[in-house]
Design a protein around this motif. Structure first.
Motif, PDB file in Angstrom:
ATOM      1  N   GLU A 211       8.334  -4.317   6.239  1.00 46.84           N
ATOM      2  CA  GLU A 211       6.977  -4.199   6.770  1.00 46.84           C
ATOM      3  C   GLU A 211       6.861  -2.986   7.682  1.00 46.84           C
ATOM      4  OE1 GLU A 211       2.985  -4.949   7.602  1.00 46.84           O
ATOM      5  OE2 GLU A 211       4.324  -5.616   5.985  1.00 46.84           O
ATOM      6  N   ASN A 214       6.298  -0.067   5.569  1.00 45.95           N
ATOM      7  CA  ASN A 214       4.903  -0.013   5.125  1.00 45.95           C
ATOM      8  C   ASN A 214       4.016   0.593   6.207  1.00 45.95           C
ATOM      9  OD1 ASN A 214       2.601  -0.383   3.676  1.00 45.95           O
ATOM     10  ND2 ASN A 214       2.742  -2.585   3.517  1.00 45.95           N
ATOM     11  N   SER A 503       9.763   0.279   2.181  1.00 47.03           N
ATOM     12  CA  SER A 503       8.886  -0.834   1.799  1.00 47.03           C
ATOM     13  C   SER A 503       9.088  -1.257   0.351  1.00 47.03           C
ATOM     14  CB  SER A 503       7.424  -0.436   2.020  1.00 47.03           C
ATOM     15  OG  SER A 503       7.060   0.627   1.158  1.00 47.03           O
TER      16      SER A 503
END
Length: 579
Positions: A211, A214, A503
């Protein structure tokens, strides 16, 4: 025995069923259900602003704006852009007088500084920030929080396994849980030891970098947008044609064309200079098919970072720019510059110096324009072409047979009259408007055209002046760029790429281990694993690795270890949903 209803009640009930829904009544499964109309409050200005902000900061909107920005940039490659070449835009408007002004009003010739392109750019910038910041805060809170509580039934997890520690190991349940927490921490898990009760457990979690990657990807995109904006606001670009022996000084008057950023100040120009000492071109002289093709371009320049700085000799090549004063100097073109002397009818020098000729083919057949506004009694202008290696073909027409200057020749037509340079109207130095001039020389004129070799001169008829071809030099076309956000854009792009890789290839997993003590002294261990998203077999492999680590640490017999490691238990899809 069935219960009967009065006829009036039956009729009323039938009438109620046949009544169409509405007026607060809703028909559900053949029965009439009454509801009360609800008056919804109006959103108001603040509510509309919140709704608009929610829509703007959604990921779908950000992706749509990113696509829209790419589409908005397409006209920039279809139409000439005024900052890059204003002369081409002016000519385009002349050639397309019917719809050219409409395109100009739509800012098709200034796409990247247009209102609509800037609006999409700013909306994308705001949308990405609105997406990234809340997600970053939520991820930070999740990172600092403890792993979820241990499920009551670990056997319902996608991957489930057990381990039995022999009684002779004398491993207490609390001690086993503590050791398991330490082993999992070494494998990169974030652990939480829950030792309360008869069945101590460990909650572990890893893969938060997925995450984080990301977020880094989207943050990098924001950084790229900011860097591009900084370059557009505070950068500049310019072009300069430099002949051998000439020196360029980084001032506004030193440029042939100069395109500053929106907020750029001329006082920010670094006081550097460079001189073109020699320009060399190496051609292919061995291959039959590629004979005469250029192999290498090398401009030898002398640079000075400031007026008082020492000189440095450097080489400038194609795709190998010279960096000086925070700018990159690129070699984008080259050609020949015949050294010309023009004298007026009074015998005085009206023009003297090298004149860059524009190449039109690979053998450097070049067009040339010479203007002598100081000639007297009338201004003189010359238009023609330069041939590095002159030869004659059919119909006695001259052409260039080789790019090297083996037999140089100038072929010119001459004109007299007002060149229009004294009116203050800017003109293209590489073009001559002959509409209001009188032609003196040409192939169709009695005096014929002007043909000059190296060192030759020509005297025009009627005492109007003379022109001589004194020598030959080479010139280079330079593109000078200063972009303060360029390095930052590269750094953010690499940062965004690293986040995208993280990611895509990292996996977030959760693991729980529960330990119990059997009456016969054995230590009973069970564990379950859960993943977020697709893992494609990686979860089962991780389970086998966890089993092996725990078995080795607690001395589980090798035979039992091999048997249980080869047969991990994976629950069905229905059990995964229940879990």
């Amino acid at each position: 025995m069935s219960e009967t209803k009065p006829k009036a009640q039956v009729k009323a009930h039938a009438a109620a069923e046949d009544r169409p829904p509405g007026n607060g009544a809703t028909k559900v499964r053949g029965k009439q259900a009454k509801r009360t109309d609800v008056a919804l409050p109006s959103l108001g200005v603040l509510g509309m602003l919140r709704w608009a902000w929610t829509q703007l900061t959604s990921m779908k909107t950000a992706l749509f704006l990113l696509l829209l920005l790419a589409v908005a940039a397409v006209p920039g490659s279809l139409f000439p852009q005024r900052p890059a070449n204003p002369a081409i835009v002016t000519q385009y408007l002349k050639d397309h007088a019917d719809y050219g002004p409409i395109l100009d009003k739509l800012q098709m010739f200034d796409v990247y500084s247009s209102v609509w392109f800037s609006a999409v750019y700013l909306l994308l910038f705001i949308s990405l920030i609105g997406c990234v910041v809340p997600r970053a805060i939520a991820h930070w809170k999740s990172w600092r929080s403890k792993p979820p509580r241990t499920p009551a039934r670990l056997s319902r997890l996608p991957v489930y396994g057990t381990l039995v520690v022999p009684a002779e190991q004398r491993l207490a349940a609390a001690e086993a849980a503590e050791q398991a927490a330490g082993l999992l921490k070494k494998r990169g898990y974030r652990v939480d030891l829950r030792s309360a009760g008869d069945l101590p457990s460990v909650g572990a979690e890893k893969g938060y970098l997925k995450e984080l990657g990301n977020l880094c990807f989207h943050s990098g995109l924001v950084g790229v947008l900011v860097s591009v904006a900084v370059g557009g606001l505070f950068g500049y670009s310019g072009q300069r044609t430099l002949v051998e022996g000439e020196t360029f000084v980084n001032t506004l008057v030193g440029y042939d064309t100069f395109n500053p950023g929106s907020n750029f100040q001329s006082g920010w120009l670094a006081p550097y200079s460079f001189r073109l000492d020699k320009f060399d071109v190496r051609y292919d002289r061995e291959s039959d098919k590629q004979f005469g093709q250029p192999l290498d371009f090398n401009a030898r320049v002398t640079t000075k970072d400031s007026p008082d700085a020492p000189e440095q000799e450097r080489d400038l090549k194609v795709n190998d720019p010279v960096t000086i004063g925070g700018t990159n100097v690129y070699l984008v073109g080259n050609g020949y510059a015949p050294v010309i002397t023009v004298r007026g009818g009074d015998g005085k020098i009206a023009f003297q110096g090298p004149v860059p000729a524009i190449p039109t083919d690979r053998v450097y057949t070049s067009t040339i324009v010479i203007k002598a506004p100081d000639a007297a009694p009338a201004q003189l202008g010359f238009v023609g072409f330069f041939l590095p290696t002159a030869d004659k073909g059919a119909n006695n027409v001259a052409f260039s047979a080789d790019p090297d200057p083996l037999n140089v020749q100038l072929n010119l037509n001459s004109y007299v009259g007002d060149l229009g340079l004294n009116k203050g109207t800017p003109q293209n130095v590489y073009a001559l408007d002959v509409a209001k001039l009188t032609q003196v020389n040409g192939r169709d004129k009695p005096a014929g055209g002007i043909v000059l070799g190296a060192g030759q001169s020509y005297t025009m008829p009627d005492g109007q002046g003379s022109i001589s071809f004194d020598g030959l030099k080479r010139y280079v076309a330079l593109d000078i760029h200063h972009n303060p956000g360029q390095e930052w854009a590269l750094g953010f792009a690499l940062f965004s790429l690293a986040g995208l890789i993280a990611s895509l290839f990292l996996t977030r997993r959760r693991l729980w281990v529960r330990v119990g003590q059997h009456e016969d002294g054995r230590t009973m261990v069970e564990y379950g694993l859960l993943t977020r998203g697709e893992d494609h077999g990686g979860l089962a492999a991780e389970a086998r690795a966890i089993w092996a680590v725990l078995a080795e640490a607690w001395g589980v017999p090798e035979a039992e270890q091999d048997e249980q490691t080869k047969n991990p238990k994976t629950t069905s899809d229905s059990n995964q949903k229940d879990a």
